[in-house]
Write a protein that holds these residues in place. Structure first.
Motif, PDB file in Angstrom:
ATOM      1  N   ILE A  80       0.849  -1.185   0.000  1.00 18.85           N
ATOM      2  CA  ILE A  80       0.000   0.000   0.000  1.00 18.85           C
ATOM      3  C   ILE A  80       0.887   1.239   0.000  1.00 18.85           C
ATOM      4  O   ILE A  80       1.810   1.355   0.801  1.00 18.85           O
ATOM      5  N   ARG A  81       0.608   2.154  -0.899  1.00 14.91           N
ATOM      6  CA  ARG A  81       1.387   3.386  -0.999  1.00 14.91           C
ATOM      7  C   ARG A  81       0.440   4.573  -0.907  1.00 14.91           C
ATOM      8  O   ARG A  81      -0.758   4.445  -1.189  1.00 14.91           O
ATOM      9  N   GLU A  82       1.000   5.699  -0.536  1.00 18.08           N
ATOM     10  CA  GLU A  82       0.173   6.900  -0.399  1.00 18.08           C
ATOM     11  C   GLU A  82      -0.222   7.421  -1.778  1.00 18.08           C
ATOM     12  O   GLU A  82       0.558   7.379  -2.733  1.00 18.08           O
ATOM     13  N   CYS A  83      -1.440   7.926  -1.873  1.00 15.68           N
ATOM     14  CA  CYS A  83      -1.928   8.466  -3.143  1.00 15.68           C
ATOM     15  C   CYS A  83      -1.207   9.769  -3.475  1.00 15.68           C
ATOM     16  O   CYS A  83      -0.846  10.536  -2.586  1.00 15.68           O
ATOM     17  N   SER A  84      -1.010  10.007  -4.755  1.00 17.40           N
ATOM     18  CA  SER A  84      -0.463  11.279  -5.184  1.00 17.40           C
ATOM     19  C   SER A  84      -1.504  12.373  -4.996  1.00 17.40           C
ATOM     20  O   SER A  84      -2.708  12.104  -4.943  1.00 17.40           O
TER      21      SER A  84
ATOM     22  N   GLY B 220      -5.286  -0.598  -3.451  1.00 16.30           N
ATOM     23  CA  GLY B 220      -5.335   0.748  -4.000  1.00 16.30           C
ATOM     24  C   GLY B 220      -4.408   1.676  -3.236  1.00 16.30           C
ATOM     25  O   GLY B 220      -3.833   1.305  -2.208  1.00 16.30           O
ATOM     26  N   CYS B 221      -4.257   2.877  -3.755  1.00 14.66           N
ATOM     27  CA  CYS B 221      -3.409   3.844  -3.057  1.00 14.66           C
ATOM     28  C   CYS B 221      -4.139   4.347  -1.819  1.00 14.66           C
ATOM     29  O   CYS B 221      -5.355   4.225  -1.695  1.00 14.66           O
ATOM     30  N   CYS B 222      -3.388   4.900  -0.882  1.00 13.87           N
ATOM     31  CA  CYS B 222      -3.902   5.255   0.437  1.00 13.87           C
ATOM     32  C   CYS B 222      -4.073   6.769   0.543  1.00 13.87           C
ATOM     33  O   CYS B 222      -3.101   7.517   0.390  1.00 13.87           O
ATOM     34  N   ARG B 223      -5.300   7.227   0.805  1.00 15.66           N
ATOM     35  CA  ARG B 223      -5.583   8.657   0.909  1.00 15.66           C
ATOM     36  C   ARG B 223      -5.506   9.108   2.364  1.00 15.66           C
ATOM     37  O   ARG B 223      -6.099   8.498   3.242  1.00 15.66           O
ATOM     38  N   ARG B 224      -4.780  10.194   2.588  1.00 12.86           N
ATOM     39  CA  ARG B 224      -4.542  10.693   3.939  1.00 12.86           C
ATOM     40  C   ARG B 224      -5.856  11.052   4.628  1.00 12.86           C
ATOM     41  O   ARG B 224      -6.789  11.573   4.019  1.00 12.86           O
ATOM     42  N   GLU B 225      -5.910  10.742   5.934  1.00 13.71           N
ATOM     43  CA  GLU B 225      -7.112  11.034   6.711  1.00 13.71           C
ATOM     44  C   GLU B 225      -6.741  11.140   8.186  1.00 13.71           C
ATOM     45  O   GLU B 225      -5.780  10.514   8.651  1.00 13.71           O
ATOM     46  N   THR B 226      -7.519  11.939   8.913  1.00  7.99           N
ATOM     47  CA  THR B 226      -7.335  12.079  10.361  1.00  7.99           C
ATOM     48  C   THR B 226      -8.393  11.254  11.062  1.00  7.99           C
ATOM     49  O   THR B 226      -9.589  11.359  10.752  1.00  7.99           O
ATOM     50  N   PHE B 227      -7.972  10.428  12.014  1.00  8.50           N
ATOM     51  CA  PHE B 227      -8.886   9.558  12.744  1.00  8.50           C
ATOM     52  C   PHE B 227      -9.022  10.042  14.188  1.00  8.50           C
ATOM     53  O   PHE B 227      -8.047  10.502  14.795  1.00  8.50           O
ATOM     54  N   HIS B 228     -10.223   9.913  14.718  1.00 10.00           N
ATOM     55  CA  HIS B 228     -10.488  10.261  16.111  1.00 10.00           C
ATOM     56  C   HIS B 228     -10.648   8.960  16.894  1.00 10.00           C
ATOM     57  O   HIS B 228     -11.591   8.206  16.685  1.00 10.00           O
ATOM     58  N   THR B 229      -9.724   8.679  17.773  1.00  9.59           N
ATOM     59  CA  THR B 229      -9.721   7.436  18.545  1.00  9.59           C
ATOM     60  C   THR B 229      -9.872   7.755  20.032  1.00  9.59           C
ATOM     61  O   THR B 229      -9.920   8.926  20.438  1.00  9.59           O
ATOM     62  N   ALA B 230      -9.936   6.691  20.826  1.00  6.09           N
ATOM     63  CA  ALA B 230     -10.031   6.873  22.279  1.00  6.09           C
ATOM     64  C   ALA B 230      -8.799   7.567  22.833  1.00  6.09           C
ATOM     65  O   ALA B 230      -8.851   8.213  23.882  1.00  6.09           O
ATOM     66  N   ASN B 231      -7.677   7.451  22.133  1.00  2.14           N
ATOM     67  CA  ASN B 231      -6.437   8.092  22.572  1.00  2.14           C
ATOM     68  C   ASN B 231      -6.220   9.465  21.934  1.00  2.14           C
ATOM     69  O   ASN B 231      -5.152  10.054  22.072  1.00  2.14           O
TER      70      ASN B 231
ATOM     71  N   ASN C 176     -12.529  -6.325  -1.859  1.00  2.00           N
ATOM     72  CA  ASN C 176     -12.484  -4.894  -2.156  1.00  2.00           C
ATOM     73  C   ASN C 176     -13.075  -4.042  -1.036  1.00  2.00           C
ATOM     74  O   ASN C 176     -13.865  -3.117  -1.267  1.00  2.00           O
ATOM     75  N   ALA C 177     -12.683  -4.356   0.183  1.00  2.00           N
ATOM     76  CA  ALA C 177     -13.102  -3.561   1.339  1.00  2.00           C
ATOM     77  C   ALA C 177     -12.083  -2.459   1.602  1.00  2.00           C
ATOM     78  O   ALA C 177     -10.908  -2.574   1.238  1.00  2.00           O
ATOM     79  N   MET C 178     -12.535  -1.397   2.249  1.00  2.00           N
ATOM     80  CA  MET C 178     -11.655  -0.311   2.627  1.00  2.00           C
ATOM     81  C   MET C 178     -11.057  -0.590   4.002  1.00  2.00           C
ATOM     82  O   MET C 178     -11.734  -1.119   4.885  1.00  2.00           O
ATOM     83  N   VAL C 179      -9.794  -0.249   4.176  1.00  2.15           N
ATOM     84  CA  VAL C 179      -9.128  -0.404   5.471  1.00  2.15           C
ATOM     85  C   VAL C 179      -8.418   0.895   5.809  1.00  2.15           C
ATOM     86  O   VAL C 179      -7.993   1.648   4.925  1.00  2.15           O
ATOM     87  N   ALA C 180      -8.306   1.160   7.096  1.00  2.09           N
ATOM     88  CA  ALA C 180      -7.525   2.299   7.573  1.00  2.09           C
ATOM     89  C   ALA C 180      -6.138   1.798   7.948  1.00  2.09           C
ATOM     90  O   ALA C 180      -6.012   0.834   8.711  1.00  2.09           O
ATOM     91  N   VAL C 181      -5.125   2.413   7.379  1.00  4.27           N
ATOM     92  CA  VAL C 181      -3.742   2.116   7.770  1.00  4.27           C
ATOM     93  C   VAL C 181      -3.423   3.097   8.893  1.00  4.27           C
ATOM     94  O   VAL C 181      -3.227   4.287   8.661  1.00  4.27           O
TER      95      VAL C 181
END
Length: 223
Positions: free
Chosen positions: A133-137, A150-161, A183-188
């Motif tokens: 998995i590589r970051e999207c241009s 697929g390429c990985c699109r940057r995103e901010t996640f809100h977690t318990a921490n 073809n499921a989406m995953v968060a890296v």
């Protein structure tokens, strides 16, 4: 009649009145004037002259976008989300108070923790790197084929921490028990250790029944 009278009569024959001179002058001017379009026609022609070229280029760009979309879809293969349902799966509650199940993301083995509070299935960055998995241009299309992530699109996640930075990508397949989700989406996502989280984007495709310290996962009625 005298010669002077004859001369006077002859000169009057070639003398025009002022009215006749004006009429002849108007006739000459009319013949010298080039007929143009009626008032207002030139304005309409000038304002409408750009319309046909604009419609032509709009249609051409639309056809180009459709052709590009078809080419991208054909070159990538089938990347639609789908579920291949197997037999029911029964899990026992672990010592940490979580349900865990071995599985695979792509061809990489992984141990999932069932997390009904996570909207997306999450994997650690190390697993993402092994999967390729590589970051999207910043600008461009994802040309990854259906059998590769697929390429990985940057995103901010809100977690318990708190907030953490990661990215979201499509993976060809997720397997656990006798089930496969394609073809499921995953968060890296960093900070989750080496264990992956099996989130609701996958789990909502199944029926989950908890009785005591056991969780039974079965294919949903639609599958």
């Amino acid at each position: 009649m005298s010669v002077d009278d004859d001369h006077k009569t002859e000169s009057q024959r070639f003398t025009l009145s002022s009215e006749e001179k004006e009429q002849r002058l108007r006739a000459v001017k009319a013949r010298l004037t080039v007929d143009g379009p009626p008032p207002g026609v030139a304005g309409r022609s000038a304002s409408g002259g750009w319309l046909l070229p604009a419609l032509f280029w709009t249609a051409l760009l639309g056809l180009g976008a459709l052709a590009a979309g078809y080419w991208f879809s054909a070159s990538r293969g089938d990347t639609a989300f789908s579920v291949l349902a197997g037999e029911s799966l029964e899990l026992r509650l672990g010592r940490g108070g979580h349900y865990e199940v071995p599985g695979q993301v792509g061809a990489e083995p992984v141990r999932f923790m069932v997390d009904t509070g996570a909207s997306l299935t999450a994997i650690p960055p190390g697993l993402g790197a092994r999967l390729g998995i590589r970051e999207c241009s910043a600008i461009g299309f994802d040309l990854s084929r259906s059998n590769e992530p697929g390429c990985c699109r940057r995103e901010t996640f809100h977690t318990a921490n708190g907030r953490t930075e990661g990215c979201v990508a499509r993976v060809p397949s997720i397997r656990f028990g006798g089930f496969e989700v394609r073809n499921a989406m995953v968060a890296v996502m960093p900070g989750i250790g080496e264990q992956a989280l099996l989130g609701m984007n996958v789990l909502r495709q199944f029926s989950l029944v908890q009785q005591g310290n056991r969780l039974t996962i079965t294919p949903a009625a639609s599958h």
